[in-house]
Design a protein around this motif. Structure first.
Motif, PDB file in Angstrom:
ATOM      1  N   ARG A  45      39.425  30.005  34.990  1.00  0.00           N
ATOM      2  CA  ARG A  45      39.494  30.295  36.426  1.00  0.00           C
ATOM      3  C   ARG A  45      38.898  31.659  36.745  1.00  0.00           C
ATOM      4  O   ARG A  45      38.199  31.828  37.755  1.00  0.00           O
ATOM      5  N   ILE A  46      39.132  32.623  35.879  1.00  0.00           N
ATOM      6  CA  ILE A  46      38.564  33.962  36.082  1.00  0.00           C
ATOM      7  C   ILE A  46      37.046  33.925  35.985  1.00  0.00           C
ATOM      8  O   ILE A  46      36.346  34.521  36.809  1.00  0.00           O
ATOM      9  N   LEU A  47      36.522  33.213  34.977  1.00  0.00           N
ATOM     10  CA  LEU A  47      35.067  33.107  34.830  1.00  0.00           C
ATOM     11  C   LEU A  47      34.443  32.461  36.062  1.00  0.00           C
ATOM     12  O   LEU A  47      33.403  32.911  36.555  1.00  0.00           O
ATOM     13  N   LEU A  48      35.065  31.416  36.561  1.00  0.00           N
ATOM     14  CA  LEU A  48      34.542  30.734  37.745  1.00  0.00           C
ATOM     15  C   LEU A  48      34.600  31.632  38.982  1.00  0.00           C
ATOM     16  O   LEU A  48      33.678  31.631  39.809  1.00  0.00           O
ATOM     17  N   ALA A  49      35.670  32.407  39.089  1.00  0.00           N
ATOM     18  CA  ALA A  49      35.787  33.329  40.215  1.00  0.00           C
ATOM     19  C   ALA A  49      34.725  34.420  40.136  1.00  0.00           C
ATOM     20  O   ALA A  49      34.108  34.779  41.151  1.00  0.00           O
ATOM     21  N   LEU A  50      34.503  34.959  38.940  1.00  0.00           N
ATOM     22  CA  LEU A  50      33.456  35.976  38.764  1.00  0.00           C
ATOM     23  C   LEU A  50      32.083  35.408  39.119  1.00  0.00           C
ATOM     24  O   LEU A  50      31.273  36.063  39.786  1.00  0.00           O
ATOM     25  N   GLU A  51      31.821  34.192  38.667  1.00  0.00           N
ATOM     26  CA  GLU A  51      30.534  33.560  38.974  1.00  0.00           C
ATOM     27  C   GLU A  51      30.333  33.475  40.487  1.00  0.00           C
ATOM     28  O   GLU A  51      29.249  33.788  41.002  1.00  0.00           O
ATOM     29  N   ARG A  52      31.350  33.059  41.187  1.00  0.00           N
ATOM     30  CA  ARG A  52      31.262  32.930  42.647  1.00  0.00           C
ATOM     31  C   ARG A  52      31.110  34.285  43.328  1.00  0.00           C
ATOM     32  O   ARG A  52      30.251  34.471  44.208  1.00  0.00           O
TER      33      ARG A  52
ATOM     34  N   LYS B 218      41.620  39.746  41.797  1.00  0.00           N
ATOM     35  CA  LYS B 218      43.050  39.424  41.817  1.00  0.00           C
ATOM     36  C   LYS B 218      43.370  38.493  42.989  1.00  0.00           C
ATOM     37  O   LYS B 218      44.082  37.497  42.850  1.00  0.00           O
ATOM     38  N   SER B 219      42.799  38.795  44.135  1.00  0.00           N
ATOM     39  CA  SER B 219      43.009  37.957  45.313  1.00  0.00           C
ATOM     40  C   SER B 219      42.389  36.574  45.127  1.00  0.00           C
ATOM     41  O   SER B 219      42.983  35.560  45.515  1.00  0.00           O
ATOM     42  N   ALA B 220      41.226  36.519  44.530  1.00  0.00           N
ATOM     43  CA  ALA B 220      40.516  35.246  44.371  1.00  0.00           C
ATOM     44  C   ALA B 220      41.210  34.315  43.386  1.00  0.00           C
ATOM     45  O   ALA B 220      41.184  33.090  43.550  1.00  0.00           O
ATOM     46  N   THR B 221      41.823  34.879  42.335  1.00  0.00           N
ATOM     47  CA  THR B 221      42.468  34.051  41.314  1.00  0.00           C
ATOM     48  C   THR B 221      43.934  33.770  41.613  1.00  0.00           C
ATOM     49  O   THR B 221      44.486  32.783  41.129  1.00  0.00           O
ATOM     50  N   GLY B 222      44.572  34.654  42.381  1.00  0.00           N
ATOM     51  CA  GLY B 222      45.988  34.499  42.670  1.00  0.00           C
ATOM     52  C   GLY B 222      46.899  34.930  41.542  1.00  0.00           C
ATOM     53  O   GLY B 222      48.103  34.653  41.564  1.00  0.00           O
ATOM     54  N   PHE B 223      46.341  35.626  40.544  1.00  0.00           N
ATOM     55  CA  PHE B 223      47.138  36.077  39.411  1.00  0.00           C
ATOM     56  C   PHE B 223      47.805  37.412  39.718  1.00  0.00           C
ATOM     57  O   PHE B 223      47.319  38.198  40.535  1.00  0.00           O
ATOM     58  N   SER B 224      48.915  37.677  39.003  1.00  0.00           N
ATOM     59  CA  SER B 224      49.546  38.988  39.081  1.00  0.00           C
ATOM     60  C   SER B 224      48.644  40.008  38.413  1.00  0.00           C
ATOM     61  O   SER B 224      47.745  39.663  37.635  1.00  0.00           O
ATOM     62  N   GLU B 225      48.886  41.280  38.664  1.00  0.00           N
ATOM     63  CA  GLU B 225      48.083  42.337  38.059  1.00  0.00           C
ATOM     64  C   GLU B 225      48.171  42.297  36.541  1.00  0.00           C
ATOM     65  O   GLU B 225      47.156  42.439  35.846  1.00  0.00           O
TER      66      GLU B 225
ATOM     67  N   GLU C 104      48.957  39.692  34.554  1.00  0.00           N
ATOM     68  CA  GLU C 104      48.311  38.492  34.011  1.00  0.00           C
ATOM     69  C   GLU C 104      46.800  38.642  34.025  1.00  0.00           C
ATOM     70  O   GLU C 104      46.112  38.325  33.042  1.00  0.00           O
ATOM     71  N   LEU C 105      46.271  39.136  35.135  1.00  0.00           N
ATOM     72  CA  LEU C 105      44.826  39.303  35.251  1.00  0.00           C
ATOM     73  C   LEU C 105      44.314  40.333  34.245  1.00  0.00           C
ATOM     74  O   LEU C 105      43.277  40.128  33.597  1.00  0.00           O
ATOM     75  N   THR C 106      45.025  41.418  34.085  1.00  0.00           N
ATOM     76  CA  THR C 106      44.625  42.450  33.124  1.00  0.00           C
ATOM     77  C   THR C 106      44.597  41.901  31.705  1.00  0.00           C
ATOM     78  O   THR C 106      43.655  42.147  30.939  1.00  0.00           O
ATOM     79  N   TYR C 107      45.620  41.123  31.354  1.00  0.00           N
ATOM     80  CA  TYR C 107      45.686  40.536  30.020  1.00  0.00           C
ATOM     81  C   TYR C 107      44.532  39.571  29.786  1.00  0.00           C
ATOM     82  O   TYR C 107      43.846  39.626  28.753  1.00  0.00           O
ATOM     83  N   ARG C 108      44.285  38.698  30.747  1.00  0.00           N
ATOM     84  CA  ARG C 108      43.225  37.691  30.585  1.00  0.00           C
ATOM     85  C   ARG C 108      41.845  38.339  30.573  1.00  0.00           C
ATOM     86  O   ARG C 108      40.959  37.934  29.811  1.00  0.00           O
ATOM     87  N   LEU C 109      41.632  39.344  31.396  1.00  0.00           N
ATOM     88  CA  LEU C 109      40.353  40.055  31.388  1.00  0.00           C
ATOM     89  C   LEU C 109      40.132  40.741  30.037  1.00  0.00           C
ATOM     90  O   LEU C 109      39.010  40.771  29.528  1.00  0.00           O
ATOM     91  N   GLY C 110      41.202  41.277  29.467  1.00  0.00           N
ATOM     92  CA  GLY C 110      41.090  41.908  28.153  1.00  0.00           C
ATOM     93  C   GLY C 110      40.611  40.925  27.100  1.00  0.00           C
ATOM     94  O   GLY C 110      39.758  41.246  26.259  1.00  0.00           O
ATOM     95  N   ARG C 111      41.154  39.714  27.135  1.00  0.00           N
ATOM     96  CA  ARG C 111      40.723  38.677  26.175  1.00  0.00           C
ATOM     97  C   ARG C 111      39.254  38.306  26.393  1.00  0.00           C
ATOM     98  O   ARG C 111      38.491  38.161  25.443  1.00  0.00           O
TER      99      ARG C 111
END
Length: 286
Positions: free
Chosen positions: A17-24, A38-45, A47-54
């Protein structure tokens, strides 16, 4: 190289979902702000930080302080989106070894319904200004990251292959997603790697294929010995079509003449065949 298969297979739905949001969002931002993502994905700060790190650790996303915290999709991430889509469609099942590399592409074997070829278009930053000036798939102005330039390049090539096959000897187009074109496997080698025992018939076949394409309203635009493949039976194929132009293009005559001259000069240099340009041109456009 494209992203390792295990990364694609282990990708969490949140990361997709993050990759797709970045693409858009990269159609508007060179570096997507954290808060916008964060707004586009609806994730908490957290969760988003953790997933971006991966995703950063897997070389799919890059971080930059610009001066805000910004994130950008890079080619491994874009590869992942394309491979994920092509796999879901059933076009491919497994990615094999790299069989070719050029200035703006990488070519891999893959398994689909048999062996197929995946061409990853990679329009690079170094050549970007020249690309913008010379190629029809680039916008004159505005924001156009390299990944989207590569996607436009792939669409152009797929469009040409679809229009040309089977009248012209080109790879069979199978599928296209983002910057990746899936096509049939060609059982031959590049013309530069071959030593032809009977070069005359191959030259005739190349000119006939240029003529067939011209009759369909298409000029290759970048034809040379590097964009022709041949097999042991004397079959040839014209490959690499992202720079094609229509025969109605204002510079069509000049572009066609350059394609023909490139081929004639190669056969004269390597095989001593002195084929008159005017005769070759007349053969193509008749």
């Amino acid at each position: 190289m494209p992203v390792p298969a295990e990364y694609v297979q282990s990708l969490h739905p949140y990361e997709l979902r993050i990759l797709l949001a970045l693409e858009r969002l990269m159609r508007r931002y060179t570096w997507v702000p954290f808060e916008i993502l964060k707004s586009a994905t609806g994730f908490s700060e957290s969760e988003l930080t953790y997933r971006l790190g991966r995703l950063i650790n897997m070389d799919m996303v890059r971080y930059e302080k610009t001066p805000y915290d910004g994130y950008a999709l890079i080619f491994d991430g874009y590869d992942t989106l394309a491979l994920h889509t092509l796999t879901k469609r059933g076009t491919i099942q497994a990615l094999g070894t790299r069989i070719g590399v050029g200035k703006e592409s990488e070519v891999y074997e893959a398994m689909g319904l048999g062996v197929v070829v995946l061409k990853f278009h990679r329009v690079g930053q170094r050549s970007f200004q020249a690309v913008r000036l010379k190629r029809g798939y680039m916008p004159d102005t505005g924001h156009c990251p390299w990944i989207f330039a590569s996607s436009n390049s792939a669409k152009m090539e797929y469009e040409a292959l679809t229009a040309l096959h089977p009248a012209v000897s080109v790879p069979l187009p199978i599928d296209q997603n983002r910057h990746v074109v899936v096509m049939s496997f060609i059982p031959g080698v590049n013309l530069t790697q071959a030593t032809l025992t009977e070069p005359g018939p191959i030259l005739d076949a190349i000119l006939d294929n240029i003529s067939e394409a011209y009759g369909l309203g298409i000029i290759h635009g970048d034809l040379s010995e590097f964009n022709v493949m041949v097999d042991q039976e004397g079959q040839c194929w014209l490959i690499d079509w992202p720079q094609w132009v229509e025969t109605a293009h204002p510079n069509a005559d000049e572009i066609l003449a350059r394609d023909i001259r490139n081929i004639l000069q190669y056969f004269k240099r390597k095989y001593g065949i002195d084929y008159a340009f005017d005769e070759a041109l007349a053969r193509v456009v008749e």
